[in-house]
Design an enzyme around this catalytic site. Structure first.
Site, PDB file in Angstrom:
ATOM      1  N   SER A  99     -13.935 -10.796 -18.496  1.00  9.59           N
ATOM      2  CA  SER A  99     -13.505 -10.627 -17.096  1.00  9.59           C
ATOM      3  C   SER A  99     -14.588 -10.926 -16.071  1.00  9.59           C
ATOM      4  CB  SER A  99     -13.005  -9.199 -16.864  1.00  9.59           C
ATOM      5  OG  SER A  99     -11.733  -9.030 -17.423  1.00  9.59           O
ATOM      6  N   LYS A 131     -14.126 -13.828 -13.935  1.00  9.98           N
ATOM      7  CA  LYS A 131     -13.249 -13.781 -12.755  1.00  9.98           C
ATOM      8  C   LYS A 131     -14.044 -14.007 -11.471  1.00  9.98           C
ATOM      9  CE  LYS A 131      -9.603 -10.724 -14.580  1.00  9.98           C
ATOM     10  NZ  LYS A 131      -9.754 -10.085 -15.879  1.00  9.98           N
ATOM     11  N   TYR A 143      -6.914 -19.837 -17.871  1.00  6.75           N
ATOM     12  CA  TYR A 143      -7.348 -18.439 -17.813  1.00  6.75           C
ATOM     13  C   TYR A 143      -7.981 -17.983 -19.137  1.00  6.75           C
ATOM     14  CZ  TYR A 143      -7.159 -13.377 -17.572  1.00  6.75           C
ATOM     15  OH  TYR A 143      -7.494 -12.057 -17.626  1.00  6.75           O
ATOM     16  N   TYR A 190     -12.740  -2.090 -13.235  1.00  8.26           N
ATOM     17  CA  TYR A 190     -11.438  -1.611 -13.704  1.00  8.26           C
ATOM     18  C   TYR A 190     -11.085  -0.293 -12.994  1.00  8.26           C
ATOM     19  CZ  TYR A 190     -12.468  -4.997 -17.412  1.00  8.26           C
ATOM     20  OH  TYR A 190     -12.797  -6.119 -18.117  1.00  8.26           O
ATOM     21  N   VAL A 240     -14.608  -6.978 -21.115  1.00  2.00           N
ATOM     22  CA  VAL A 240     -14.395  -6.261 -22.384  1.00  2.00           C
ATOM     23  C   VAL A 240     -15.274  -6.769 -23.520  1.00  2.00           C
ATOM     24  CG1 VAL A 240     -12.062  -5.469 -21.894  1.00  2.00           C
ATOM     25  CG2 VAL A 240     -12.419  -7.696 -22.983  1.00  2.00           C
TER      26      VAL A 240
END
Lengths: 318, 318, 318, 318
Positions: free
Chosen positions: B77, B80, B202, B254, B272
Site C-alpha cells: 500500500s 499508493k 493496481y 489504515y 501489509v
C-alpha cells in the site's frame, strides 16, 4: 521588520502588524453568502447571520482582531476541547479504554457507527464521544459544571465567560438524538452516571458563550506546548498538547476534517454556533466566527477566513 | 555537537550520529513478538518474520540504517503514495471530483462505505481510492506501469527498483475483494477504463519492492517542500507536498491513523508487506520494515520503532 | 373418525383427539437442550428452564394441552400483536404512515436500520415498531394500559390475566437500548407523546403474563376471520385478520421468520419469555412455551414442538 | 353455477368464466400511469410501456387471459424461481449452507448486507442469492444453460421459450454491480466456479422470455403440490413446493414483499421486465405483465391487477 516565528519547520513571515491583512480577509469573507445559520434549536436560529469576526492571538501576547470580536457567541462543539482537557487531566490514559481516537468517517451525530463499535465512540470530538466525556466529568467531579467553568475562565483569563441558559434549555428540548446516543452507550455499559445528569452536563457545556478574543486566549496553551502564555501556568504537558492537537487534526472539523487538513493544515475545532478555532503550534491561535454554516456544519465564512490567513502566512504544519 | 534541525516549530536535537539510538531501538523492537505476517497471498506469507530494518534519511543527505535495510520487500500500500503523486501531476485538482480526501473510519477494504458514498472513495489511501487512481493512470498514460516505475526509480535514485512478478500474480489470484470494489465503482460510472486493466495496474503497483533505504530516499521530496534532496529536482510544489502529507496524516495508517497521529504525530503510510514510511517535514524520512502485522495491518515492530524514534527526537508536527 | 378441517387448501386430517400426538411431541421436545434462558433482565433469568407446554385450541372450542399449560409466563414480544390490534382499531390505515410493513432483515432491536429509514420502523413486530405503537396507544387513550388489559382479558376470556410488576420494573431498569430507539424516533419527530410515558407503556405491555391456554384463546380470532370463537364477537374484519397474519408470516419470528415460513409455514409470533403462538387459519391456534431460547431469541423447544405438529398435521398455508 | 375451489381454508367463489372480471380489471389497470419502464439496459428501455396482460391458469386446465397475453417479455428476476428449483433438485438441503432463507430488508442488489453476512446471501431471490444459485448450476451441470432451458420448456409445455440474446448481451455490458456482488462472494470463498462463467449464466437466465400464458403454465406445479397439472409429472415434493412458496411469500417482491403479503396475501415473484407471477395454492396461478415499474421495481399495473383479482376472489392464504 518581520517577526520571524517558527512553525511547521518554516519561518512564518508574519508582519508585526497583521491588521491590514485581517481587515482585507474579513471584507472578502463578507461576500461569501452560501451558508445557512443553524436552525435545529430556536435560540441559535435567531442569531444574526451577518456577524463576522477574526482574531489572531500570538504567543508573545499580541491579540489582533477585526469584526465582531468582542461579541459573545455559542461555542457549541468547541466546548468539547475543554471537556476533553479536563477529563484527560482527571483520569489519565484510562480514558482511552472508553473512547477511541480514530476519525469517524461519519456525520458527527452518527448512531450507526456507535452501534457497530459496541458503544465505544470513535473519538471525543463527535457527539457520542463528548457525551462520554461528560459522563467522566459527572462521575469524577461533585460539581462538574463549576469545575469546567472554572477551568475555562482561568484559561480565557476572564470571569466574564458565561453559559447561555436559553441555549441550554433549547438544547435539552431538542436533544432527542443526543439522548439516543447516550442511552445506546448506556445499553453497552459505557455510561456510568445517570443518563439524564450526563446529558444535562453535555447540553450545558454546549451553551458556553465567549467572544473570538476570549476563545483565542482560552486555547493558547495548545499552541504553546501546554503552557498558558498569559498566566504562565503549565496547563498540561507538551506531550498532551500535541496529542490534543493530533485529535483536532484528524477529527476536529466534522466530516470535513480531511479537507481542512488538506487545504489548511492546522489542528482546529468548529461548532455549529459558527465558531472555528485553529491552533498554530509555537505561533498562536486563530479564531473565526460567523453564524452561517456550510453543508458539513462548519462556518462558511470562518472556513474562508482561516484558509486565507493560513495560506497567506504559510502556517500548515505539514 | 548537535545538528539543530527545525521541525514542527521546535529544534530537533538530533545527534550528528543517530546510529547508537537506532541500534538500541532495533534491539528493543526485536523483542516485540505480537504481530502476524500477512497471509492473504502465499507470496507474502512466506517472508521470514524476523526481518527488521530501520532507516533515517535526513535532508542533508545522511542515510543511517540498522538491520536489514538493504533487503528489498514488497511495499504494497505504500505504493499508493507514488500512484497518487503521478495522478495529481497528470490531472490536477479535477482528481478530487472522483475521490474524496476524508478519513474513512472503516477498514481499508470496506465496500459498505463505497456503496454509501455512491462509488466515490473516501480517500486515495484506501483500496478503492487507489484503484480509482489506477484508473486515472491507465486512462491517461499509454503505458501506465512504465510511467510509474520510471518516476519511482527517479525518486529513489536507483534503477534497481523492481516489481515482484510472483507477488503480482498472487495478488491477482487472490484479489476478489478488490475486483468487487472496482466493479462497484464501475456500476457508479466512476471507472473509465477497462476494469480488468485497471485492476492489473493496481495489483502490479502493489508488487513494487524496495529496501528501506531506497524507500526513504524515494519519499524524501515530501519532507523537503516538494524538492528531491538527492537530485535537486522540484518534484511537486510545496503546496502539494503539504497536501499529500495532510492526507497521510489523516488516512495513511489504515484504521489506526488517529492513534498514530496521537502517539507519533507524523504523516506516514504503511503496507501489509510490513513497511512504514514517516515524513518529518524539513528534517527527513524515517522508514521501518518488519513483516509481522498488528490487528490493523500495520507492522508491529515498525510501529514500535517509529514511535520510539519520533518521541525520542521530539518529531511530532503538532 | 377424523375431523376434516380445511386449511391451506388441504383437508387437515386431525384426529378427534390430538392428545397422544401432543404428548409424544412434548416428550421429544424435552430432550432438546441447546437453548439458553433469556438473561438480559434478572426477572426472566430466574425462570426454571425445564418448563414446557403445548396447547392446541381449535375453532370448534376444543382446547388440548400437555405440560405446564396452566402456568403463567411472561409473553414479552407476543404482546406486540395485542398492541398492534388495538392501534389498528383506533387509528385505521393512517397507522401505516408511521410504521412500515416490511420484514427487517435485522435483529429485533436494530438501531442502524431505524436510522437509515429516518425513524420509520420497518414493521410493528420489531422493538422500534412496537414502541411506536405504544406511542399511538398512549396518545389516543387516556389510560392506555387499562384499555389494552381490558381488550386482552376479553380476548382470553379471563379476568385472570395480569402484568408481572417485577418484570415491568426490571425491563425499565435494563431498557437502555429501547430508550435509545425511542429517542431516535423522537429525533425524527415520529413520537408524539412524552418518551418516558411511551416507554413505560411499552415495558408494562411486555410484562403481560398468561398461560399457553389463555394465550391460545386470546389469539383465536386471528384464525377465525376476525371473530372470537369463544365470545362470538367480531373483533376485527376478516381483511384485517388476514393482514395481521401476513405481518406475522413475514416478521413475527425475529430474524428467523424466513426459516419459520420455510419449515413451518404458519403466521406466528414469539417472545423472549419462551412463548410462541402460531395461527392456523380456519383451524385454530397452537401455543408453545419453554424458556430456553435459540440464538435468534426463539424458544428452542417451542420451535421444535410447533414444527413437528405442523408437519405432522400438514398445516402450512403455502 | 360457481366453481367452488378451496384455498386458504375458504371456498373461492370463482365463477366458471372469469373473463368479464379480468377484462374489467385490465381496463382499470390501463388508467394506472405512475410507473416507469426499466432503463438500466437499453434492451429493456425500448419495450413499449402500454403492453398489459393478465392471465389466470387454474389447476383444472382452464387458462383465461386478457390483453397482450401471447406476447413474449423478458422475465428477468422471475427466472430466479426456475434456477432455485433446479438447484434444489440437484444438491438438496446442502444448498442452505451457502444461502439463507431470510427476507433481506434491503434493496435486491444490496452489497452492504452481503458484506455483513460474510458473503452468504440472505435468500435466493435477491441478486446475490441468484448468482450463488447460478454458481451451483454451473458447478453441477456440464451445460447449465441447456439444463435450465430444458426444464423451463418442459414446465411451460412449450419448445417456444427462448432467451433474448440482445438482452443477455445488454445485461452483461451493464452488469457491473452484479459483478461486484459475485466477486465479493468469491472473496468470502462462496463462489466455486469461475466468476465470469457464473455471471454469464446469471445474465443469460435473466434474459429468458415468455408470455404470461407460458409463465402461468410454467409455475403451475407450485400451486399443485409440486405436480405439473398439464403433464401430470411430479416436479418436486409437496413439501418443497410449500417451501418455495414460503420463500416467495417473504422475499419474492423485492423490498415490497411485506406490503404484498399484507395487501394480497399470496406467494409471488416479480421481474424488472414488468412481469409478476402469483401462486394460489390448490387453485392456480395468476400472471400479470406491464413494463412500467413502481419505485420498488415491481410492475405498477401488475400490482394493481393482481391485488384487485386476489381481493375480489378472496385468495389470501392468510
Amino acid at each position: 521588520m518581520t517577526n520571524d516565528v517558527i512553525s511547521g519547520g518554516q519561518p512564518i513571515h508574519a508582519p508585526d502588524n497583521l491588521q491590514p491583512l485581517l481587515e482585507s480577509i474579513l471584507q472578502q469573507a463578507l461576500t461569501v453568502n452560501d451558508g445557512k445559520v443553524a436552525d435545529y434549536i430556536p435560540a441559535l436560529a435567531e442569531v444574526k447571520s451577518d456577524y463576522c469576526a477574526l482574531t489572531v492571538a500570538t504567543l508573545d501576547g499580541n491579540v489582533m482582531s477585526v469584526g465582531d470580536a468582542d461579541k459573545a457567541f455559542s461555542i457549541q462543539s468547541i466546548s468539547k476541547v475543554f471537556g476533553l482537557m479536563l477529563a484527560m487531566e482527571r483520569v489519565g490514559d484510562s480514558l482511552w479504554e472508553r473512547v477511541q481516537m480514530e476519525p469517524s468517517g461519519q456525520p458527527f451525530n452518527s448512531i450507526v457507527q456507535l452501534e457497530w463499535e459496541q458503544g465505544i465512540p470513535r473519538n471525543p470530538m463527535i457527539n457520542a464521544g463528548a457525551i462520554l466525556i461528560s459522563d467522566v466529568l459527572v462521575s469524577h467531579y461533585s460539581a462538574s459544571k463549576s469545575a469546567l467553568l472554572s477551568m475555562v475562565r482561568g484559561l480565557c483569563g476572564s470571569e466574564e465567560v458565561y453559559v447561555d441558559y436559553r441555549v441550554h434549555e433549547s438544547e435539552r428540548e431538542h436533544g432527542a438524538r443526543n439522548s439516543a446516543l447516550a442511552y445506546l452507550m448506556k445499553s453497552f455499559n459505557n455510561i456510568e452516571s445517570d443518563v439524564e445528569e450526563v446529558l444535562d452536563h453535555y447540553f450545558w457545556q454546549c451553551a458556553l458563550t465567549m467572544s473570538t478574543e476570549q476563545l483565542a486566549r482560552g486555547m493558547a496553551f495548545l499552541a504553546n506546548r501546554g503552557k498558558c502564555p498569559h498566566s504562565g501556568r503549565q496547563i498540561t504537558t507538551h506531550r498532551d498538547s500535541q496529542r490534543i492537537n493530533a485529535l483536532l487534526s484528524t477529527s476536529g472539523m466534522y466530516d470535513q476534517s480531511g479537507q481542512f487538513a488538506f487545504t489548511v493544515g492546522l489542528p482546529a475545532k468548529s461548532g455549529v454556533g459558527g465558531g472555528i478555532v485553529a491552533i498554530v503550534p509555537d505561533y498562536g491561535v486563530i479564531c473565526a466566527w460567523s453564524p452561517p454554516l456550510n453543508s458539513y456544519g462548519n462556518s462558511a465564512r470562518g472556513m474562508y477566513m482561516i484558509r486565507e490567513l493560513a495560506n497567506n502566512l504559510g502556517l500548515s504544519v505539514y
